[in-house]
Enzyme design. Structure first.
Site, mmCIF file in Angstrom:
data_model
loop_
_atom_site.group_PDB
_atom_site.id
_atom_site.type_symbol
_atom_site.label_atom_id
_atom_site.label_comp_id
_atom_site.label_asym_id
_atom_site.label_seq_id
_atom_site.Cartn_x
_atom_site.Cartn_y
_atom_site.Cartn_z
ATOM 1 N N ARG A 211 0.853 -1.107 0.088
ATOM 2 C CA ARG A 211 -0.162 -0.047 -0.078
ATOM 3 C C ARG A 211 1.016 1.123 -0.069
ATOM 4 O O ARG A 211 2.121 1.197 0.443
ATOM 5 C CB ARG A 211 -0.894 -0.005 1.205
ATOM 6 C CG ARG A 211 -1.921 -1.082 1.373
ATOM 7 C CD ARG A 211 -2.621 -0.981 2.746
ATOM 8 N NE ARG A 211 -3.605 -2.306 2.692
ATOM 9 C CZ ARG A 211 -3.537 -2.870 4.050
ATOM 10 N NH1 ARG A 211 -3.232 -2.508 5.135
ATOM 11 N NH2 ARG A 211 -4.413 -3.797 3.943
ATOM 12 N N ARG B 143 -12.601 -9.062 2.716
ATOM 13 C CA ARG B 143 -12.313 -8.586 3.927
ATOM 14 C C ARG B 143 -13.100 -8.809 5.291
ATOM 15 O O ARG B 143 -13.304 -9.232 6.297
ATOM 16 C CB ARG B 143 -11.398 -7.518 4.150
ATOM 17 C CG ARG B 143 -9.961 -7.454 3.607
ATOM 18 C CD ARG B 143 -9.273 -6.570 3.319
ATOM 19 N NE ARG B 143 -8.087 -6.638 2.476
ATOM 20 C CZ ARG B 143 -6.792 -6.686 3.015
ATOM 21 N NH1 ARG B 143 -6.566 -6.556 4.245
ATOM 22 N NH2 ARG B 143 -5.625 -7.355 2.233
ATOM 23 N N ARG C 55 -10.146 3.906 4.868
ATOM 24 C CA ARG C 55 -8.759 3.860 4.850
ATOM 25 C C ARG C 55 -8.397 3.915 3.235
ATOM 26 O O ARG C 55 -7.131 4.255 3.056
ATOM 27 C CB ARG C 55 -8.195 2.539 5.402
ATOM 28 C CG ARG C 55 -6.806 2.207 5.702
ATOM 29 C CD ARG C 55 -6.408 1.086 6.406
ATOM 30 N NE ARG C 55 -6.826 -0.239 5.729
ATOM 31 C CZ ARG C 55 -6.330 -1.591 6.030
ATOM 32 N NH1 ARG C 55 -6.103 -1.520 7.347
ATOM 33 N NH2 ARG C 55 -6.667 -2.376 5.363
HETATM 34 P P1 ADP Z 1 -5.669 -3.381 10.778
HETATM 35 O O1 ADP Z 1 -4.237 -3.203 11.061
HETATM 36 O O2 ADP Z 1 -6.296 -4.021 11.993
HETATM 37 O O3 ADP Z 1 -5.901 -3.700 9.438
HETATM 38 P P2 ADP Z 1 -5.502 -0.225 10.901
HETATM 39 O O4 ADP Z 1 -4.788 -0.008 12.123
HETATM 40 O O5 ADP Z 1 -5.158 -0.194 9.459
HETATM 41 O O6 ADP Z 1 -6.571 -1.880 11.023
HETATM 42 O O7 ADP Z 1 -6.835 0.460 11.150
HETATM 43 C C1 ADP Z 1 -7.916 0.509 10.018
HETATM 44 C C2 ADP Z 1 -8.428 2.215 9.808
HETATM 45 O O8 ADP Z 1 -9.086 2.364 10.950
HETATM 46 C C3 ADP Z 1 -7.152 2.982 9.912
HETATM 47 O O9 ADP Z 1 -7.522 3.811 8.911
HETATM 48 C C4 ADP Z 1 -7.168 3.579 11.305
HETATM 49 O O10 ADP Z 1 -6.718 4.999 11.206
HETATM 50 C C5 ADP Z 1 -8.619 3.484 11.883
HETATM 51 N N1 ADP Z 1 -8.723 3.282 13.232
HETATM 52 C C6 ADP Z 1 -8.128 2.552 13.888
HETATM 53 N N2 ADP Z 1 -8.686 2.548 15.220
HETATM 54 C C7 ADP Z 1 -9.655 3.518 15.131
HETATM 55 C C8 ADP Z 1 -10.516 4.028 16.201
HETATM 56 N N3 ADP Z 1 -10.303 3.487 17.517
HETATM 57 N N4 ADP Z 1 -11.388 4.750 15.874
HETATM 58 C C9 ADP Z 1 -11.418 5.165 14.400
HETATM 59 N N5 ADP Z 1 -10.630 4.985 13.438
HETATM 60 C C10 ADP Z 1 -9.739 3.793 13.899
HETATM 61 P P1 5GP Z 2 -3.096 -6.796 5.351
HETATM 62 O O1 5GP Z 2 -3.189 -7.143 3.927
HETATM 63 O O2 5GP Z 2 -4.390 -5.925 5.762
HETATM 64 O O3 5GP Z 2 -2.066 -6.288 6.023
HETATM 65 O O4 5GP Z 2 -3.454 -8.050 6.349
HETATM 66 C C1 5GP Z 2 -4.602 -8.877 6.190
HETATM 67 C C2 5GP Z 2 -4.587 -10.144 7.179
HETATM 68 O O5 5GP Z 2 -3.443 -10.920 7.065
HETATM 69 C C3 5GP Z 2 -4.731 -9.413 8.606
HETATM 70 O O6 5GP Z 2 -5.649 -10.094 9.258
HETATM 71 C C4 5GP Z 2 -3.553 -9.947 9.161
HETATM 72 O O7 5GP Z 2 -3.366 -10.035 10.344
HETATM 73 C C5 5GP Z 2 -2.910 -11.089 8.539
HETATM 74 N N1 5GP Z 2 -1.554 -11.420 8.407
HETATM 75 C C6 5GP Z 2 -0.745 -10.620 8.078
HETATM 76 N N2 5GP Z 2 0.818 -11.323 8.263
HETATM 77 C C7 5GP Z 2 0.505 -12.478 8.318
HETATM 78 C C8 5GP Z 2 0.992 -13.779 8.479
HETATM 79 O O8 5GP Z 2 2.189 -13.834 8.509
HETATM 80 N N3 5GP Z 2 0.301 -14.919 8.830
HETATM 81 C C9 5GP Z 2 -1.093 -14.999 8.682
HETATM 82 N N4 5GP Z 2 -1.501 -16.258 8.978
HETATM 83 N N5 5GP Z 2 -1.744 -13.691 8.613
HETATM 84 C C10 5GP Z 2 -1.070 -12.700 8.452
#
Ligand code: ADP
Ligand code: 5GP
Length: 197
Positions: free
Chosen positions: A44, A148, A137
């Protein structure tokens, strides 16, 4: 395995794992080390190869899996993800507390290993909020967003089963959720600090 106990963060995509983890690592510099996973998905904007993930191809990653280089791997939303043994070893060698971000399949596979981490699930307050966060996001196509959300439904169901996670944190208010996570890990953080001093 010696050293501080690793931490597994799991939960639906968009629940806020990266946000919470980055803050934790920033506020406790020199304590945590992120286990950099491999993935076949595209980076990304803002993500860095070797820091957020090791971006790779399905062929290369499959060879590594067949070679026994990974402690776990899973298919998520049309891409391969996995934790290499080297990713964990890199963190352990630095005497840091290893943080892994894996999906629910990864949680199950890690339970079959010797890693013995603290298992934490980060959950959104509702599916509607999750969908809004994922849309805001702006990292997903409509197709990957739908995949997702489907995975999130499964995750939310499985995560509520007793014994899967040590703790489930609802990430409603970011500040409150962060404090809950930090307080939960405060004993382990203290142990790492004592070893270092
Ligand atoms: P994940 O790593 O679990 O996929 P992210 O950390 O990327 O999720 O968070 C998803 C989106 O939600 C991001 O744009 C982040 O800034 C936003 N976000 C995360 N926590 C909160 C919250 N408590 N309230 C509002 N927005 C949030
Ligand atoms: P993202 O594409 O949003 O970074 O991740 C998608 C999903 O893959 C998330 O649920 C994240 O926790 C999971 N993920 C990231 N790295 C790993 C990994 O090494 N192993 C597994 N099993 N899941 C992962």
């Amino acid at each position: 395995m010696s050293g501080p106990r690793p931490v597994v963060l799991s939960g639906p995509s968009g629940a806020g794992k990266s946000t919470l983890m980055k803050r934790l690592m920033k506020e406790h510099e020199g304590i945590f080390g992120f286990s950099v996973s491999h993935t076949t998905r595209n980076p990304r904007p803002g993500e860095e190869n070797g820091k957020d993930y090791h971006y790779t191809t399905r062929e290369v990653m499959q060879d590594g899996i067949d070679n026994g280089d990974f402690i776990e791997n899973a298919e998520f939303s049309g891409n391969l993800y996995g934790t290499s043994k080297a990713a964990i070893q890199d963190v352990i060698d630095k005497n840091l507390m290893c943080i892994l971000d894996v999906d629910i399949q990864g949680v199950r596979r890690i339970k079959e290993t010797e890693l013995n981490p603290i298992y934490i699930s980060i959950q959104p307050p509702s599916m509607d909020v999750l969908e809004k966060r994922l849309r805001d996001r702006q990292t997903e196509t409509e197709e990957s967003l739908q995949k997702r959300l489907e995975a999130a439904r499964i995750d939310m169901e499985l995560s509520s089963e007793p014994g899967v996670f040590d703790v489930v944190i609802i990430n409603d208010d970011l500040e409150r959720a962060y404090e809950e996570l930090r307080d939960l890990l405060s004993d382990e953080i203290q142990k790492v600090k004592e070893v270092k001093s």
